[in-house]
Enzyme design. Sequence first.
Site, PDB file in Angstrom:
ATOM      1  N   LYS A 228     -10.168   5.091  -6.319  1.00  0.00           N
ATOM      2  CA  LYS A 228     -10.588   6.261  -5.545  1.00  0.00           C
ATOM      3  C   LYS A 228     -12.113   6.447  -5.520  1.00  0.00           C
ATOM      4  O   LYS A 228     -12.839   5.843  -6.286  1.00  0.00           O
ATOM      5  CB  LYS A 228      -9.890   7.520  -6.087  1.00  0.00           C
ATOM      6  CG  LYS A 228      -8.421   7.574  -5.623  1.00  0.00           C
ATOM      7  CD  LYS A 228      -7.736   8.856  -5.960  1.00  0.00           C
ATOM      8  CE  LYS A 228      -6.294   8.794  -5.456  1.00  0.00           C
ATOM      9  NZ  LYS A 228      -5.490   9.936  -5.886  1.00  0.00           N
ATOM     10  N   ARG A 262      -0.545   5.990 -11.679  1.00  0.00           N
ATOM     11  CA  ARG A 262      -0.279   5.390 -10.360  1.00  0.00           C
ATOM     12  C   ARG A 262      -1.445   4.465 -10.024  1.00  0.00           C
ATOM     13  O   ARG A 262      -2.565   4.942  -9.852  1.00  0.00           O
ATOM     14  CB  ARG A 262      -0.131   6.497  -9.319  1.00  0.00           C
ATOM     15  CG  ARG A 262       0.228   6.006  -7.919  1.00  0.00           C
ATOM     16  CD  ARG A 262       0.359   7.186  -6.966  1.00  0.00           C
ATOM     17  NE  ARG A 262       0.672   6.758  -5.615  1.00  0.00           N
ATOM     18  CZ  ARG A 262      -0.232   6.317  -4.750  1.00  0.00           C
ATOM     19  NH1 ARG A 262      -1.495   6.241  -5.088  1.00  0.00           N
ATOM     20  NH2 ARG A 262       0.143   5.954  -3.542  1.00  0.00           N
TER      21      ARG A 262
HETATM   22  C1  7PM Z   1      -6.800   6.021   0.970  1.00  0.00           C
HETATM   23  C2  7PM Z   1      -7.286   6.988   0.117  1.00  0.00           C
HETATM   24  C3  7PM Z   1      -5.527   5.559   0.855  1.00  0.00           C
HETATM   25  C4  7PM Z   1      -6.481   7.508  -0.863  1.00  0.00           C
HETATM   26  C5  7PM Z   1      -4.711   6.059  -0.129  1.00  0.00           C
HETATM   27  C6  7PM Z   1      -5.188   7.046  -0.962  1.00  0.00           C
HETATM   28  C7  7PM Z   1      -1.885   9.794  -4.998  1.00  0.00           C
HETATM   29  C8  7PM Z   1      -0.635   9.746  -4.396  1.00  0.00           C
HETATM   30  C9  7PM Z   1      -2.098   8.799  -3.105  1.00  0.00           C
HETATM   31  C10 7PM Z   1      -2.021  10.447  -6.270  1.00  0.00           C
HETATM   32  C11 7PM Z   1       0.333  10.874  -6.156  1.00  0.00           C
HETATM   33  C12 7PM Z   1      -4.345   6.378  -3.066  1.00  0.00           C
HETATM   34  C13 7PM Z   1      -4.384   7.547  -2.115  1.00  0.00           C
HETATM   35  N1  7PM Z   1      -2.787   9.185  -4.182  1.00  0.00           N
HETATM   36  N2  7PM Z   1       0.469  10.272  -4.969  1.00  0.00           N
HETATM   37  N3  7PM Z   1      -0.790   9.115  -3.212  1.00  0.00           N
HETATM   38  N4  7PM Z   1      -0.888  10.969  -6.797  1.00  0.00           N
HETATM   39  N5  7PM Z   1       1.405  11.419  -6.760  1.00  0.00           N
HETATM   40  O1  7PM Z   1      -5.401   6.163  -3.706  1.00  0.00           O
HETATM   41  O2  7PM Z   1      -3.097  10.570  -6.855  1.00  0.00           O
HETATM   42  O3  7PM Z   1      -3.372   5.650  -3.158  1.00  0.00           O
HETATM   43  S1  7PM Z   1      -2.760   8.042  -1.695  1.00  0.00           S
END
Ligand code: 7PM
Length: 284
Positions: A228, A262
């Site tokens: 992130k 995650r």
């Molecule tokens: C672009 C930027 C693509 C950010 C995807 C993301 C989380 C999640 C995501 C989290 C839970 C990523 C995010 N982040 N579900 N889904 N917790 N529970 O980094 O922090 O995958 S999407």
Amino acid sequence: MSSTATVAELNCVGRKVILDRPRIMGVLNITPDSFSDGGRWLDVADAVRQAQAMQDAGADLIDIGGESTRPGAEPVSVHQELERVIPVIESVVARLRIPVSIDTSKPEVMRQAVAAGAGMINDVNALRQGDAVAVAAELAVPVCLMHMQGQPRVMQEAPSYTDVVHDVQGFLLERAHHCEDRGVARGNIVLDPGFGFGKTLQHNLDLFTAIPAMAAHGYPLLIGVSRKAMIGQFTNRETDCRVAGSIVAAALAALKGASILRVHDVAETSDALKVATALWSPRA
Ligand code: 7PM
């Protein structure tokens, strides 16, 4: 003297995730681009290969999502989302031993994903859409309730809180109690402060510091910081080069009390968690 403390576990339709040590949720994104005409079968096969590789590398869960929650992302229709995720869930559940979680905010996708074999719901919208709470209660699978301020398209424009830890904790506990009142079992609730979802770097730092306090409420805590912006802000690196930064953050989150991490880089995180937990409180 033998210990009698009971260890929490998530029962994902028979596939159990025992929370006796920090566990790894591997991210499997089903991207829209990969669904060009005629490429569907290959895409499913490729997704299954990726999931298998994550299980082999030490993943305890696979999170499958077909709706981009990326800041600035456009919404996806129920039909599109189902078309992307259902064939992958069916194949992954058939071939792997670990449970699959469905990353969605749509009640209909939750239903069909669990019918296809998913054993957990991961909702960045904390079951606030339509009858999602009733659906989750009926499906009786573990559900991750995540905090997000605003909606993905605009959430990073001007995040604002009175007291970010107090506000996020209050929201999550309120949602948890609301879900319990409507039939979601307490033991099926996992909480997540939602790093990067309507948060500045300072908000993320305050929440990271508060992981022990948030874990103390008794609900397992899921933390997602992998690749992130926060990792990029410390290292000044692009997404693909944030692996080392991400595994350090995952290990620290685990030492602070997170139950599930995650992550995108399962093998590296698995090694990091083994070393971190072994050296944090050595038994020998
Ligand atoms: C672009 C930027 C693509 C950010 C995807 C993301 C989380 C999640 C995501 C989290 C839970 C990523 C995010 N982040 N579900 N889904 N917790 N529970 O980094 O922090 O995958 S999407």
